[in-house]
Motif scaffolding. Structure first.
Motif, PDB file in Angstrom:
ATOM      1  N   GLN A 280      64.051  92.592  25.559  1.00  0.00           N
ATOM      2  CA  GLN A 280      63.262  91.766  26.585  1.00  0.00           C
ATOM      3  C   GLN A 280      64.259  91.059  27.539  1.00  0.00           C
ATOM      4  OE1 GLN A 280      60.277  89.829  24.170  1.00  0.00           O
ATOM      5  NE2 GLN A 280      58.814  91.849  24.072  1.00  0.00           N
ATOM      6  N   ILE A 281      65.144  90.463  26.796  1.00  0.00           N
ATOM      7  CA  ILE A 281      66.103  89.620  27.562  1.00  0.00           C
ATOM      8  C   ILE A 281      66.879  90.569  28.311  1.00  0.00           C
ATOM      9  CG2 ILE A 281      68.176  88.076  27.292  1.00  0.00           C
ATOM     10  CD1 ILE A 281      66.577  86.754  24.664  1.00  0.00           C
ATOM     11  N   LYS A 282      67.289  91.455  27.827  1.00  0.00           N
ATOM     12  CA  LYS A 282      68.270  92.368  28.677  1.00  0.00           C
ATOM     13  C   LYS A 282      67.690  93.138  29.847  1.00  0.00           C
ATOM     14  CE  LYS A 282      72.003  93.653  25.301  1.00  0.00           C
ATOM     15  NZ  LYS A 282      72.643  94.812  24.590  1.00  0.00           N
ATOM     16  N   TYR A 283      66.648  93.363  29.509  1.00  0.00           N
ATOM     17  CA  TYR A 283      65.554  94.097  30.277  1.00  0.00           C
ATOM     18  C   TYR A 283      64.465  93.386  30.908  1.00  0.00           C
ATOM     19  CZ  TYR A 283      68.692  97.839  28.782  1.00  0.00           C
ATOM     20  OH  TYR A 283      69.662  98.648  28.369  1.00  0.00           O
ATOM     21  N   ASP A 284      64.686  92.126  31.292  1.00  0.00           N
ATOM     22  CA  ASP A 284      63.764  91.215  31.680  1.00  0.00           C
ATOM     23  C   ASP A 284      62.787  91.618  32.693  1.00  0.00           C
ATOM     24  OD1 ASP A 284      62.516  88.471  31.249  1.00  0.00           O
ATOM     25  OD2 ASP A 284      62.966  88.264  33.434  1.00  0.00           O
ATOM     26  N   GLU A 285      63.260  92.331  33.663  1.00  0.00           N
ATOM     27  CA  GLU A 285      62.335  92.923  34.904  1.00  0.00           C
ATOM     28  C   GLU A 285      61.276  94.015  34.332  1.00  0.00           C
ATOM     29  OE1 GLU A 285      66.002  95.467  36.840  1.00  0.00           O
ATOM     30  OE2 GLU A 285      64.970  93.772  38.058  1.00  0.00           O
ATOM     31  N   TYR A 286      61.608  94.787  33.365  1.00  0.00           N
ATOM     32  CA  TYR A 286      60.773  95.777  32.627  1.00  0.00           C
ATOM     33  C   TYR A 286      59.650  95.548  31.767  1.00  0.00           C
ATOM     34  CZ  TYR A 286      64.096  98.808  35.058  1.00  0.00           C
ATOM     35  OH  TYR A 286      65.123  99.733  36.044  1.00  0.00           O
ATOM     36  N   LYS A 287      58.657  96.227  31.748  1.00  0.00           N
ATOM     37  CA  LYS A 287      57.463  95.984  30.963  1.00  0.00           C
ATOM     38  C   LYS A 287      58.034  96.936  29.696  1.00  0.00           C
ATOM     39  CE  LYS A 287      53.779  94.811  29.015  1.00  0.00           C
ATOM     40  NZ  LYS A 287      53.600  93.712  28.318  1.00  0.00           N
ATOM     41  N   ILE A 288      58.030  96.198  28.489  1.00  0.00           N
ATOM     42  CA  ILE A 288      58.721  97.113  27.218  1.00  0.00           C
ATOM     43  C   ILE A 288      57.662  97.380  26.323  1.00  0.00           C
ATOM     44  CG2 ILE A 288      60.520  96.980  25.348  1.00  0.00           C
ATOM     45  CD1 ILE A 288      61.748  96.777  28.129  1.00  0.00           C
ATOM     46  N   ARG A 289      57.531  98.629  25.760  1.00  0.00           N
ATOM     47  CA  ARG A 289      56.713  99.178  24.856  1.00  0.00           C
ATOM     48  C   ARG A 289      57.422  99.579  23.783  1.00  0.00           C
ATOM     49  NH1 ARG A 289      53.499 102.404  28.679  1.00  0.00           N
ATOM     50  NH2 ARG A 289      51.898 101.343  29.645  1.00  0.00           N
ATOM     51  N   LEU A 290      57.117  99.120  22.620  1.00  0.00           N
ATOM     52  CA  LEU A 290      57.868  99.521  21.129  1.00  0.00           C
ATOM     53  C   LEU A 290      56.561 100.204  20.390  1.00  0.00           C
ATOM     54  CD1 LEU A 290      60.342  96.997  20.173  1.00  0.00           C
ATOM     55  CD2 LEU A 290      60.852  99.285  21.102  1.00  0.00           C
ATOM     56  N   GLY A 291      56.817 101.408  20.106  1.00  0.00           N
ATOM     57  CA  GLY A 291      55.743 102.134  19.283  1.00  0.00           C
ATOM     58  C   GLY A 291      55.845 101.981  17.764  1.00  0.00           C
ATOM     59  N   PRO A 292      54.924 102.343  16.909  1.00  0.00           N
ATOM     60  CA  PRO A 292      55.314 102.244  15.663  1.00  0.00           C
ATOM     61  C   PRO A 292      56.621 102.854  15.151  1.00  0.00           C
ATOM     62  CG  PRO A 292      52.977 102.914  15.869  1.00  0.00           C
ATOM     63  CD  PRO A 292      53.899 102.880  17.334  1.00  0.00           C
ATOM     64  N   LEU A 293      57.018 104.049  15.444  1.00  0.00           N
ATOM     65  CA  LEU A 293      58.103 104.724  14.922  1.00  0.00           C
ATOM     66  C   LEU A 293      59.409 104.002  15.321  1.00  0.00           C
ATOM     67  CD1 LEU A 293      59.302 107.214  13.596  1.00  0.00           C
ATOM     68  CD2 LEU A 293      59.486 108.356  15.913  1.00  0.00           C
ATOM     69  N   GLU A 294      59.400 103.243  16.682  1.00  0.00           N
ATOM     70  CA  GLU A 294      60.584 102.332  16.896  1.00  0.00           C
ATOM     71  C   GLU A 294      60.807 101.221  15.773  1.00  0.00           C
ATOM     72  OE1 GLU A 294      58.313 103.808  18.979  1.00  0.00           O
ATOM     73  OE2 GLU A 294      59.384 104.665  20.769  1.00  0.00           O
ATOM     74  N   VAL A 295      59.529 100.483  15.821  1.00  0.00           N
ATOM     75  CA  VAL A 295      59.545  99.415  14.994  1.00  0.00           C
ATOM     76  C   VAL A 295      59.929  99.980  13.538  1.00  0.00           C
ATOM     77  CG1 VAL A 295      58.144  97.714  14.086  1.00  0.00           C
ATOM     78  CG2 VAL A 295      57.589  98.285  16.369  1.00  0.00           C
ATOM     79  N   LEU A 296      59.391 101.010  12.971  1.00  0.00           N
ATOM     80  CA  LEU A 296      59.743 101.625  11.667  1.00  0.00           C
ATOM     81  C   LEU A 296      61.291 101.556  11.560  1.00  0.00           C
ATOM     82  CD1 LEU A 296      58.989 102.264   8.769  1.00  0.00           C
ATOM     83  CD2 LEU A 296      58.623 104.690   9.670  1.00  0.00           C
ATOM     84  N   CYS A 297      61.912 102.122  12.552  1.00  0.00           N
ATOM     85  CA  CYS A 297      63.366 102.516  12.591  1.00  0.00           C
ATOM     86  C   CYS A 297      64.081 101.109  12.658  1.00  0.00           C
ATOM     87  CB  CYS A 297      63.753 103.394  13.679  1.00  0.00           C
ATOM     88  SG  CYS A 297      65.380 103.771  13.721  1.00  0.00           S
ATOM     89  N   ILE A 298      63.562 100.372  13.415  1.00  0.00           N
ATOM     90  CA  ILE A 298      64.360  98.955  13.329  1.00  0.00           C
ATOM     91  C   ILE A 298      64.406  98.148  12.015  1.00  0.00           C
ATOM     92  CG2 ILE A 298      64.284  96.768  14.361  1.00  0.00           C
ATOM     93  CD1 ILE A 298      63.372  97.781  16.958  1.00  0.00           C
ATOM     94  N   THR A 299      63.007  98.168  11.329  1.00  0.00           N
ATOM     95  CA  THR A 299      62.915  97.671  10.145  1.00  0.00           C
ATOM     96  C   THR A 299      63.737  98.020   9.081  1.00  0.00           C
ATOM     97  OG1 THR A 299      60.698  97.253  10.920  1.00  0.00           O
ATOM     98  CG2 THR A 299      61.145  96.810   8.527  1.00  0.00           C
ATOM     99  N   ILE A 300      63.754  99.530   8.833  1.00  0.00           N
ATOM    100  CA  ILE A 300      64.768 100.211   7.865  1.00  0.00           C
ATOM    101  C   ILE A 300      66.188  99.884   8.144  1.00  0.00           C
ATOM    102  CG2 ILE A 300      65.412 102.254   7.048  1.00  0.00           C
ATOM    103  CD1 ILE A 300      62.649 103.434   7.655  1.00  0.00           C
ATOM    104  N   TRP A 301      66.596  99.919   9.404  1.00  0.00           N
ATOM    105  CA  TRP A 301      67.889  99.616   9.769  1.00  0.00           C
ATOM    106  C   TRP A 301      68.351  98.167   9.259  1.00  0.00           C
ATOM    107  CZ3 TRP A 301      68.722  98.402  15.684  1.00  0.00           C
ATOM    108  CH2 TRP A 301      70.103  97.780  15.827  1.00  0.00           C
TER     109      TRP A 301
END
Length: 449
Positions: free
Chosen positions: A225-246
């Motif tokens: 969100q900080i790097k791409y402040d001018e964009y609306k960001i969406r994180l889906g369940p798969l992305e969140v799951l990948c980040i959590t495992i990582w």
């Protein structure tokens, strides 16, 4: 301030919208139940209660050192949490004696949670009614491979609830990396040398582990969100799951290696760990002094130079705490107006994981050859191999996220495969750069990934 409210999957395009400005009028944002605020408050209260319980147990058993360190880690993180909430909400310039009193007795997150719930219930009762005070917010979105500028009307109440969410995101990171990480590391060390796991200590370690994992996951989301402040960001369940495992594999393997290394060398490990932390702590300041830039004065308009310096030191301490246990996903840049480097710096990420991998291998080898007496019932070689494999798997999930699951990967001028190819193979790097020069067109950027 990053927006945390939600919008539908596809914005409704008004055909009579201002086409001259190429702006699409988006629907009014929907407010959602503040689960994150409740969860952060639950983690704070649970970790505080279990830490105070273990302080009481250690004092009862006359274990002074264990009691002192457990209480110190809890108090330091709790005080930093209160200061973070006060700073984000700007309470020093407001007349709120009850809130300040609750912060004074270290129960600030509880009163803030109640305020957020009251605000949510107020919005729920007034659903469908137009607010008298609204503001316009514009964000870019990538829809079907095209960059679109969308405009929303944001009510004052929704903006206030968003401020509560943002404050709790910062609070969770403070609690995770300045309190839960040292607390979890120390309780693991005590468990290892005492060869017993009482219920109270197990509960404290579970709360600390969940807090660290949650804080590290939020760290990735906030970095995007900080790097791409001018964009609306969406994180889906798969992305969140990948980040959590990582993040879970990265942090747990790193902390267990630190505990085994410390239990093996005991006091001899302190200089190595302290030097490691100090290098991370002073690196941004050294770069700042070498750049010759002046201290930024846009952090808070009511702050003096001393207040600004205190805030910068606190940010640097948090940055060092994050990078000591995992990758911060951001590079602190004190000479910049935004205090962070918003570029996609693959070199910084590669350097961090390379250095940490070498460190982990060295510490694991020290445990393998000198720490046999620490764990007589387990094979040191098997433990060492499992820890290194876990860390390598975490790096694999990190590469998977940036290559395929990053929500704005189409904006990368070069992706992970490009960077690894240039670094490892060195096959005509100049010709490759010229041939793959990034275009402003969104379809060309998406074809890179």
């Amino acid at each position: 301030m990053d927006r945390v409210y939600e919008i539908p999957e596809e914005p409704t395009v008004d055909p009579t919208s201002s086409l001259e400005e190429d702006v699409i009028r988006g629907p009014n944002p929907r407010f959602t139940f503040p689960f994150g605020i409740l969860f952060s408050t639950f983690l704070y209260c649970g970790e505080a209660a279990s830490a105070l319980y273990m302080v009481r147990i250690y004092r009862k058993n006359s274990e002074t050192y264990w009691m002192t360190y457990t209480l110190s880690f809890f108090m330091f993180s709790s005080i930093m949490v209160q200061l973070t909430l006060i700073f984000v909400h700007r309470d020093l310039a407001k007349d709120k004696p009850l809130s300040l009193f609750m912060h004074l007795i270290l129960l600030g997150p509880v009163i803030r949670c109640l305020e957020a719930m009251i605000k949510y219930l107020t919005l729920w009762k007034k659903e469908g009614q137009e607010e008298p005070y609204v503001s316009l917010t514009r964000k870019k979105m990538l829809i079907n491979g095209e960059e679109v500028l969308i405009e929303w009307e944001v009510g004052h109440s929704i903006r206030t609830l968003a401020m509560h969410r943002n404050a709790y995101k910062r609070m969770s990171q403070i609690q995770a990396f300045l309190g839960s990480v040292p607390q979890l590391t120390y309780q693991l060390y005590v468990t290892l040398i005492s060869a017993e796991v009482p219920l109270g200590r197990a509960v404290l370690m579970v709360f600390s582990l969940i807090s660290v994992t949650y804080g590290a996951t939020l760290c990735n989301m906030l970095a995007i969100q900080i790097k791409y402040d001018e964009y609306k960001i969406r994180l889906g369940p798969l992305e969140v799951l990948c980040i959590t495992i990582w993040r879970t594999l990265e942090i747990t393997s790193r902390l267990v290696i630190l505990v085994l290394f410390s239990a093996t060398l005991k006091l001899k490990a302190v200089p190595f760990l302290l030097l490691n932390f100090l290098i991370i702590l002073f690196e941004p300041w050294v770069k700042f002094w070498r750049s010759g830039a002046q201290m930024p004065n846009n952090i808070e308009k009511n702050f003096s130079r001393v207040g600004t310096l205190v805030v910068l030191i606190s940010i640097t301490v948090l940055y060092a705490g994050i990078n000591f246990s995992c990758w911060s996903a951001l590079q602190l840049k004190l000479a910049d107006r935004d205090l962070v480097d918003k570029g996609q710096n693959w070199g910084h990420m590669g350097l961090h994981y390379s250095v940490r991998l070498v460190e982990n291998v060295i510490m694991v080898l020290v445990f393998k050859f000198f720490g046999v007496k620490v764990l007589l019932d387990y094979c040191p070689s098997l433990i060492a191999l499992q820890l290194i494999i876990a860390y390598l798997i975490s790096i694999g999930f990190m590469l998977l996220f940036f290559q395929y699951l990053h929500p704005l990967r189409s904006l990368f001028p070069h992706n992970v495969v490009d960077y690894l190819h240039c670094v490892c193979c060195h096959r005509h790097p100049r010709g490759r750069i010229e041939n793959s020069e990034p275009s402003r067109d969104a379809e060309a950027r998406q074809s890179i990934v």
